[in-house]
Design a protein around this motif. Structure first.
Motif, PDB file in Angstrom:
ATOM      1  N   SER A  45      71.259  40.350  18.980  1.00 27.97           N
ATOM      2  CA  SER A  45      70.300  39.250  19.051  1.00 27.97           C
ATOM      3  C   SER A  45      71.061  37.978  19.399  1.00 27.97           C
ATOM      4  CB  SER A  45      69.565  39.073  17.716  1.00 27.97           C
ATOM      5  OG  SER A  45      70.468  38.631  16.715  1.00 27.97           O
ATOM      6  N   THR A  46      70.278  36.893  19.661  1.00 23.04           N
ATOM      7  CA  THR A  46      70.888  35.628  20.064  1.00 23.04           C
ATOM      8  C   THR A  46      71.681  34.993  18.933  1.00 23.04           C
ATOM      9  OG1 THR A  46      68.840  34.478  19.463  1.00 23.04           O
ATOM     10  CG2 THR A  46      69.078  35.179  21.759  1.00 23.04           C
ATOM     11  N   THR A  47      71.525  35.511  17.703  1.00 22.89           N
ATOM     12  CA  THR A  47      72.286  34.950  16.575  1.00 22.89           C
ATOM     13  C   THR A  47      73.571  35.714  16.305  1.00 22.89           C
ATOM     14  OG1 THR A  47      71.031  36.280  15.006  1.00 22.89           O
ATOM     15  CG2 THR A  47      70.164  34.090  15.528  1.00 22.89           C
ATOM     16  N   ASP A  48      73.783  36.866  17.005  1.00 21.82           N
ATOM     17  CA  ASP A  48      75.016  37.645  16.800  1.00 21.82           C
ATOM     18  C   ASP A  48      76.217  36.882  17.337  1.00 21.82           C
ATOM     19  OD1 ASP A  48      73.606  39.698  15.664  1.00 21.82           O
ATOM     20  OD2 ASP A  48      73.448  40.868  17.532  1.00 21.82           O
ATOM     21  N   ARG A  62      85.851  36.415  17.302  1.00 25.74           N
ATOM     22  CA  ARG A  62      84.425  36.280  17.539  1.00 25.74           C
ATOM     23  C   ARG A  62      84.061  34.798  17.585  1.00 25.74           C
ATOM     24  NH1 ARG A  62      81.337  37.913  11.882  1.00 25.74           N
ATOM     25  NH2 ARG A  62      82.391  36.375  10.542  1.00 25.74           N
ATOM     26  N   ILE A  63      83.038  34.507  18.459  1.00 24.62           N
ATOM     27  CA  ILE A  63      82.499  33.149  18.525  1.00 24.62           C
ATOM     28  C   ILE A  63      80.987  33.252  18.526  1.00 24.62           C
ATOM     29  CG2 ILE A  63      84.470  32.203  19.817  1.00 24.62           C
ATOM     30  CD1 ILE A  63      82.691  32.347  22.328  1.00 24.62           C
ATOM     31  N   SER A  64      80.315  32.116  18.215  1.00 28.56           N
ATOM     32  CA  SER A  64      78.851  32.109  18.199  1.00 28.56           C
ATOM     33  C   SER A  64      78.332  32.239  19.642  1.00 28.56           C
ATOM     34  CB  SER A  64      78.343  30.805  17.580  1.00 28.56           C
ATOM     35  OG  SER A  64      76.942  30.680  17.781  1.00 28.56           O
ATOM     36  N   SER A  65      77.237  32.993  19.786  1.00 29.77           N
ATOM     37  CA  SER A  65      76.634  33.177  21.123  1.00 29.77           C
ATOM     38  C   SER A  65      76.077  31.868  21.671  1.00 29.77           C
ATOM     39  CB  SER A  65      75.519  34.216  21.053  1.00 29.77           C
ATOM     40  OG  SER A  65      74.506  33.803  20.130  1.00 29.77           O
ATOM     41  N   SER A  66      75.883  30.852  20.787  1.00 29.05           N
ATOM     42  CA  SER A  66      75.360  29.556  21.263  1.00 29.05           C
ATOM     43  C   SER A  66      76.386  28.807  22.100  1.00 29.05           C
ATOM     44  CB  SER A  66      74.925  28.691  20.076  1.00 29.05           C
ATOM     45  OG  SER A  66      76.052  28.388  19.254  1.00 29.05           O
TER      46      SER A  66
END
Length: 601
Positions: A45-48, A62-66
């Motif tokens: 999802s867009t929050t992964d 890992r980094i935020s998908s935003s």
């Protein structure tokens, strides 16, 4: 075991977690050979978070998908504040990069902030310059040598052939110097013109900047060549100079002709003199006029002008000419004063032209001009000839009918029975008829009776001389008891194409009255006294009383002739016949043989 490599492969049949031991500082996947491949991942999802690799250590993070830029319908549309977006490769769709409000650089939008690239390394004078094609917007490069250099006193030069554009505010004293190799220094003559502001005040001894009207070259002249402005307008200019007026005079102005000048001249071509805002005058004022010969301005009394009455121009000063022109806006009568002996319209230059006349009737009078005095008179319209179906048919008794111009129909002039003569002018312009069709030899000829002058017609055959004369160039013929035809072999003259000669016979081609003359001769070789007879035949029939009888003696030659007048029909055939009277033959004399026929009508 510590230090060993673990190999994974096949299909995982349960949920599997790979955990990095705390004592291990890295979890490394093979960088050569078979790489890591994970299949069967479930959807996110867009929050992964997003798995990324540190480009320095190769460590998984890992980094935020935003943090990733989203892909809109028109390319990359935005990224997280502070991130750099790298573009490369080939754009496969129309793409717009829009600068976010918080961004201060790298903008490609065509409005708002322009393209800004920071952190560029320093260049050199040999580098190329990035320019934009004004038509396509495409980025291009040109040599830096094509730019003008900035000297201590402004723009000093550009590459040969380049135009230098100046604009904005000069922030230092500036001199524009024309290079010696250049033959002209040109300012734009169209579009935006040269405008210089902030100039310092000059003095009366300064030179004036002018432009040569032929070459456009900037030159200077002495300010003394300009007219000075006195208390009452322009007072004088340098001798020989022209003074040009224009615009609105803001004070009372007098133009005084200097005593040394022999004329005060206003332009006669191009823009003429125009004076507006004049105050009203009175009937006692003088009128400004122009001498038509010299062009000099003069004045005359207003009393010399014709006054305008209720019905148009009514009178002028004795001896003056009155000129009418333009459109009459009222009913107008021109009355000849009793004291005047003539009312004259111009006979040269512009003639009298009256338009807009109402239709008249057959009972109206006709205005005519006396050819001797030029005086206008009137005659009854009944005195004019009427135009029939075939031209002019008749006029009033005693009138002359004048024909001229081009006839546009077949025209017949018929003499009325009651008239005793049809007369054409014998003086002045004579009768001239052009465009006649060709006639034939059978047409009649128009002639004039020398006594009465009456036109008559005669046959064209009356005017043509028609004569033939033939003789013999053959040998001597014997005159025997048998009737024979005398030889006629040669034509001496044949005028009028009315005769032909063939086989010793003449054919008369036209009917008419003729005079016929023939000559014959005989020679007797023996010592006898003998006779012979000759006669004329028409169509093989003897012509009555056309005989020649020659009585001759032996050893002699005798010639004789005979002439008669006779009526012939067309194509009659004439010949000379001969026969001896006695029993002994005689001979003809060719040098005495001949036949002459002349048409008399």
């Amino acid at each position: 075991v510590s230090g060993d490599s673990i190999l994974l492969g096949g299909t995982l049949n349960r949920a599997t977690t790979i955990t990095q031991a705390a004592a291990k500082d890295s979890l490394t996947f093979a960088t050569s050979g078979n790489k890591l491949k994970i299949t069967g991942l479930s959807s996110g999802s867009t929050t992964d978070s997003i798995a990324v690799i540190d480009p320095t250590t190769g460590q998984l993070k890992r980094i935020s998908s935003s943090r990733l830029a989203t892909i809109g319908a028109n390319g990359v549309s935005n990224g997280v504040s502070g991130d750099s977006i790298l573009l490369g490769g080939t754009l496969n769709r129309a793409t717009t990069i829009t600068q976010a409000a918080a961004k201060d650089s790298l903008t490609f939008a065509t409005g708002g902030n322009k393209l800004k690239i920071t952190g560029l390394a320093s260049g050199s004078t040999t580098d190329s310059i990035v320019v934009t094609d004004p038509t396509t917007g495409q980025l291009k490069r040109i040599s830096s040598s094509r730019l003008a250099t900035i000297g201590a006193n402004g723009v000093s030069n550009g590459v040969s052939g380049d135009s230098i554009l100046l604009g904005g505010t000069l922030n230092r004293a500036t001199t524009i110097t024309q290079a010696a190799a250049k033959d002209s220094l040109t300012f734009a003559t169209g579009g935006n013109k040269l405008k210089i502001t902030g100039l310092a005040s000059g003095s009366t001894t300064d030179s004036i900047v002018v432009t040569d009207p032929t070459t456009g070259q900037i030159k200077r002249i002495s300010s003394s060549r300009l007219a000075t402005i006195g208390a009452n307008g322009v007072s004088n200019g340098v001798s020989g100079d022209s003074i040009l007026f224009g615009g609105t005079l803001n004070r009372a102005t007098t133009i005084t002709q200097a005593a040394a000048k022999d004329s005060l001249t206003f332009a006669t071509g191009g823009n003429k003199l125009k004076i507006t805002g004049l105050v009203s005058g009175s009937t006692t004022d003088s009128i400004a006029v122009i001498d038509p010969t010299t062009g000099q301005l003069k004045r005359i009394s207003s009393s010399r002008l014709a006054t305008i009455g209720a019905n148009g121009v009514s009178n002028g000063v004795s001896g003056d000419s009155i000129l009418l022109g333009g459109t009459l806006n009222r009913a107008t009568t021109i009355t000849q004063a009793a004291a005047k002996d003539s009312l004259t319209f111009a006979t040269s230059g512009n003639k009298l032209k009256i338009t807009g006349l109402v239709s008249g009737s057959t009972t109206d009078s006709i205005a005519v001009i006396d050819p001797s005095t030029g005086q206008l008179k009137r005659i009854s319209s009944s005195r004019l000839a009427t135009i029939g179906a075939n031209g002019v048919s008749n006029g009033v008794s005693g009138d002359s009918i004048l024909l001229g111009g081009t006839l546009n129909r077949a025209t017949t002039i018929t003499q009325v029975a009651a008239k005793d003569s049809l007369t054409f002018a014998t003086g002045g312009n004579k009768l001239k008829i052009t465009g006649l069709t060709s006639g034939s030899t059978t047409d009649s000829i128009v002639v004039i009776d020398p006594t009465t002058g009456q036109l008559k017609r005669i046959s064209s055959s009356r005017l043509e001389t028609k004569v033939i004369d033939v003789f013999s160039t053959g040998g001597v013929q014997a005159i025997t008891a048998a009737v024979a035809t005398l030889d006629l072999t040669t034509v001496r003259i044949n005028l009028g194409t009315a005769y032909t000669l063939a086989a010793n016979q003449i054919t008369v081609l036209q009917a008419g009255t003729y005079r016929i003359t023939y000559n014959v001769g005989v020679n007797i070789g023996s010592l006898n006294e003998l006779s012979s007879r000759f006669w004329l035949e028409n169509n093989a029939t003897e012509i009555t009383n056309s005989n020649i009888i020659i009585h001759a003696y032996g050893g002699s030659t005798t010639c004789s002739s005979r002439s008669i007048i006779i009526q012939f029909s067309a194509n009659d055939v004439i010949r000379i016949r001969m026969q001896r009277v006695n029993t002994i033959n005689m001979n003809t004399v060719p040098s005495c043989t001949g036949l002459n026929i002349e048409k008399l009508d």
